[in-house]
Design a protein around this motif. Structure first.
Motif, PDB file in Angstrom:
ATOM      1  N   GLU A 237       3.726  45.532  47.304  1.00 58.65           N
ATOM      2  CA  GLU A 237       4.966  46.382  47.362  1.00 58.65           C
ATOM      3  C   GLU A 237       5.553  46.402  48.691  1.00 58.65           C
ATOM      4  O   GLU A 237       6.801  46.362  49.049  1.00 58.65           O
ATOM      5  CB  GLU A 237       4.899  47.576  46.677  1.00 58.65           C
ATOM      6  N   ARG A 238       4.510  46.599  49.834  1.00 53.59           N
ATOM      7  CA  ARG A 238       5.228  47.176  51.100  1.00 53.59           C
ATOM      8  C   ARG A 238       5.587  45.990  51.720  1.00 53.59           C
ATOM      9  O   ARG A 238       6.471  45.967  52.299  1.00 53.59           O
ATOM     10  CB  ARG A 238       3.820  47.758  51.882  1.00 53.59           C
ATOM     11  N   PHE A 239       4.953  44.824  51.610  1.00 51.42           N
ATOM     12  CA  PHE A 239       5.509  43.651  52.340  1.00 51.42           C
ATOM     13  C   PHE A 239       6.996  43.244  51.646  1.00 51.42           C
ATOM     14  O   PHE A 239       7.790  42.925  52.241  1.00 51.42           O
ATOM     15  CB  PHE A 239       4.494  42.401  51.768  1.00 51.42           C
ATOM     16  N   TRP A 240       7.173  43.221  50.279  1.00 56.03           N
ATOM     17  CA  TRP A 240       8.516  43.158  49.738  1.00 56.03           C
ATOM     18  C   TRP A 240       9.463  44.106  50.460  1.00 56.03           C
ATOM     19  O   TRP A 240      10.811  43.635  50.665  1.00 56.03           O
ATOM     20  CB  TRP A 240       8.593  42.745  48.289  1.00 56.03           C
ATOM     21  N   ASP A 241       9.373  45.227  50.417  1.00 57.92           N
ATOM     22  CA  ASP A 241      10.007  46.154  50.953  1.00 57.92           C
ATOM     23  C   ASP A 241      10.387  46.212  52.256  1.00 57.92           C
ATOM     24  O   ASP A 241      11.794  46.111  52.593  1.00 57.92           O
ATOM     25  CB  ASP A 241       9.437  47.656  50.561  1.00 57.92           C
ATOM     26  N   ILE A 256      13.494  37.202  45.060  1.00 56.23           N
ATOM     27  CA  ILE A 256      12.651  37.473  43.725  1.00 56.23           C
ATOM     28  C   ILE A 256      11.410  37.646  44.115  1.00 56.23           C
ATOM     29  O   ILE A 256      10.701  36.844  44.993  1.00 56.23           O
ATOM     30  CB  ILE A 256      12.809  36.280  42.683  1.00 56.23           C
ATOM     31  N   THR A 257      10.701  38.978  43.636  1.00 53.38           N
ATOM     32  CA  THR A 257       9.304  39.220  44.085  1.00 53.38           C
ATOM     33  C   THR A 257       8.356  38.944  43.067  1.00 53.38           C
ATOM     34  O   THR A 257       8.597  38.924  41.860  1.00 53.38           O
ATOM     35  CB  THR A 257       9.446  40.503  44.556  1.00 53.38           C
ATOM     36  N   GLY A 258       7.091  38.972  43.205  1.00 55.88           N
ATOM     37  CA  GLY A 258       5.934  38.820  42.298  1.00 55.88           C
ATOM     38  C   GLY A 258       4.601  38.897  43.086  1.00 55.88           C
ATOM     39  O   GLY A 258       4.528  39.245  44.184  1.00 55.88           O
ATOM     40  N   PRO A 259       3.626  38.773  42.169  1.00 55.53           N
ATOM     41  CA  PRO A 259       2.217  38.813  42.881  1.00 55.53           C
ATOM     42  C   PRO A 259       2.082  37.716  43.963  1.00 55.53           C
ATOM     43  O   PRO A 259       2.414  36.682  43.618  1.00 55.53           O
ATOM     44  CB  PRO A 259       1.293  38.832  41.655  1.00 55.53           C
ATOM     45  N   THR A 260       1.473  38.184  45.121  1.00 52.78           N
ATOM     46  CA  THR A 260       1.190  37.276  46.116  1.00 52.78           C
ATOM     47  C   THR A 260      -0.191  36.380  45.797  1.00 52.78           C
ATOM     48  O   THR A 260      -1.283  37.025  45.211  1.00 52.78           O
ATOM     49  CB  THR A 260       1.173  37.716  47.376  1.00 52.78           C
ATOM     50  N   ILE A 261      -0.318  35.361  45.972  1.00 52.31           N
ATOM     51  CA  ILE A 261      -1.393  34.407  45.882  1.00 52.31           C
ATOM     52  C   ILE A 261      -2.294  34.033  47.083  1.00 52.31           C
ATOM     53  O   ILE A 261      -3.642  33.616  46.976  1.00 52.31           O
ATOM     54  CB  ILE A 261      -1.150  33.415  44.999  1.00 52.31           C
ATOM     55  N   GLU A 262      -1.727  34.519  48.065  1.00 54.16           N
ATOM     56  CA  GLU A 262      -2.411  34.378  49.488  1.00 54.16           C
ATOM     57  C   GLU A 262      -1.700  35.237  50.477  1.00 54.16           C
ATOM     58  O   GLU A 262      -0.721  35.374  50.542  1.00 54.16           O
ATOM     59  CB  GLU A 262      -2.454  32.988  49.892  1.00 54.16           C
TER      60      GLU A 262
END
Length: 392
Positions: A237-241, A256-262
């Motif tokens: 959340e902090r990264f996308w914001d 478009i955001t979503g869970p990060t895999i790395e």
């Protein structure tokens, strides 16, 4: 064991050199201290210059790249709210770049080596290079608890910054040039569509950001962070914001955001050693030089190194003389320093520096504004980004 060329390192540089030599009829053995799976697990950059694309095609390993790679004829600079597209193909006679992950390049090269029956030694422990100034250098390593010796005519050090190759050159021979930057890149990988069809390099008062991709459904994003930052401090959340804050409003709205895999932080540095050869040892790729990722030059520089080295080794083999190889370092360093310059320039233009005074900041802004307002300036950016000629 005996071979003509011992290649230390099974990353893309070492494997590409092996492939080029194999096609020239020059026997070679690749020695790698890590496992095959470990080499394939490393996530690296994925923007290939035109020259690298051409070299992979010449090496006969481009079939999947040509099917799956995404060709880009330009990229975008976002300067706060201002957006500027840099056309690559127009000023360069049709040259372009391709988005195709370094891991995929490595996978293709491994498959080609397996198909050709090329010899590779993985999980080689305690690798040591000997008699580099003699006509009969050799490599020793442990495999399955046994000490083995590989005799050869030449050694190619393609084992990266922390590898044994550069460390095997006696003290006092090499000159080192280094610039360490006071920030790193926090990068994430996510299975989300890219926010743009082309890469976006964003300069913002809060710090640099990059919108990149691996495919039409997988995105790679980066944020400039202090060199003291820790990954654990950054939730998704902090990264996308923070990424939204550094992008123009219309781009941020389309993200478009979503869970990060790395998620990882890469430090930024510039590094070059001279010369890139000692006796019958020749350095290539990160063993000899490192660039900040801003200019997308790391893998491409390595490809240029081994492309030239393979050509000179073939010439030496055909002539029965080592004379063509004597100028390897001199020739390859011309291209290396030009790429170092461009990567330094891109880094300097687009990042915020904690100790920068107001005058320096305005000079940087004026320089970039001047180049973007000039056809010649845009052409200069385009020809450097698409890639300078491989062999200088």
């Amino acid at each position: 064991m005996k071979t003509q060329v011992a290649i230390i390192g099974a990353g893309p540089a070492g494997l590409l050199l092996g492939q080029l030599l194999q096609r020239s009829g020059i026997d070679n053995v690749v020695v790698e201290r890590r496992s095959r799976d470990y080499v394939l697990s490393r996530i690296r950059a994925g923007v290939l210059e035109q020259g690298t694309i051409d070299l992979l095609r010449a090496a006969g390993v481009s079939a999947r790249m040509d099917r799956e790679g995404i060709v880009h004829h330009g990229f975008e600079l976002a300067l706060e709210a201002r957006r500027e597209r840099i056309d690559l193909s127009g000023p360069t006679g049709g040259r372009a770049v391709m988005v195709y992950g370094q891991t995929e390049v490595t996978r293709d090269l491994m498959a080609a080596r397996d198909a050709a029956g090329g010899a590779s030694v993985y999980e080689a422990d305690d690798v040591a290079l000997h008699s580099l100034e003699s006509e009969q250098p050799f490599v020793e390593f442990n495999r399955d608890g046994e000490r083995e010796r590989l005799e050869c005519d030449y050694i190619a050090g393609c084992d990266g910054y922390h590898g044994v190759s550069r460390a095997s050159i006696p003290a006092g021979v090499l000159r080192e040039y280094e610039r360490v930057y006071p920030f790193g890149w926090l990068g994430v990988l996510s299975d989300t569509p890219p926010v743009s069809e082309e890469l976006i390099y964003a300069r913002h008062a809060r710090g640099f950001a990059l919108c990149s991709m691996r495919s039409a459904t997988r995105s790679r994003y980066y944020l400039q962070v202090p060199d003291t930052e820790q990954v654990a401090n950054w939730s998704d959340e902090r990264f996308w914001d923070e990424l939204r804050r550094r992008l123009p409003e219309d781009v941020a709205a389309a993200l478009i955001t979503g869970p990060t895999i790395e998620k990882s932080i890469a430090p930024l540095r510039s590094f070059v050693v001279e010369p890139m050869q000692y006796g019958r040892l020749f350095l290539a790729g990160d063993a000899a030089h490192i660039v900040p990722p801003t200019g997308a030059k790391g893998l491409n520089l390595a490809a240029g190194d081994v492309g030239l080295l393979a050509s000179l080794l073939k010439q030496a083999n055909d002539e029965g003389s080592g004379l063509p190889l004597q100028r390897y370092s001199e020739r390859v360093l011309r291209r290396v320093w030009k790429a170092e310059r461009f990567s330094w320039w891109m880094t300097s233009m687009l990042h915020t520096f904690p100790d920068e005074d107001g005058f320096t900041r305005r000079i940087r802004e004026a320089e970039l504004d001047y180049l973007l307002g000039s056809a010649a300036g845009r052409a200069t950016i385009a020809e450097n980004y698409a890639g300078l000629p491989m062999q200088q």
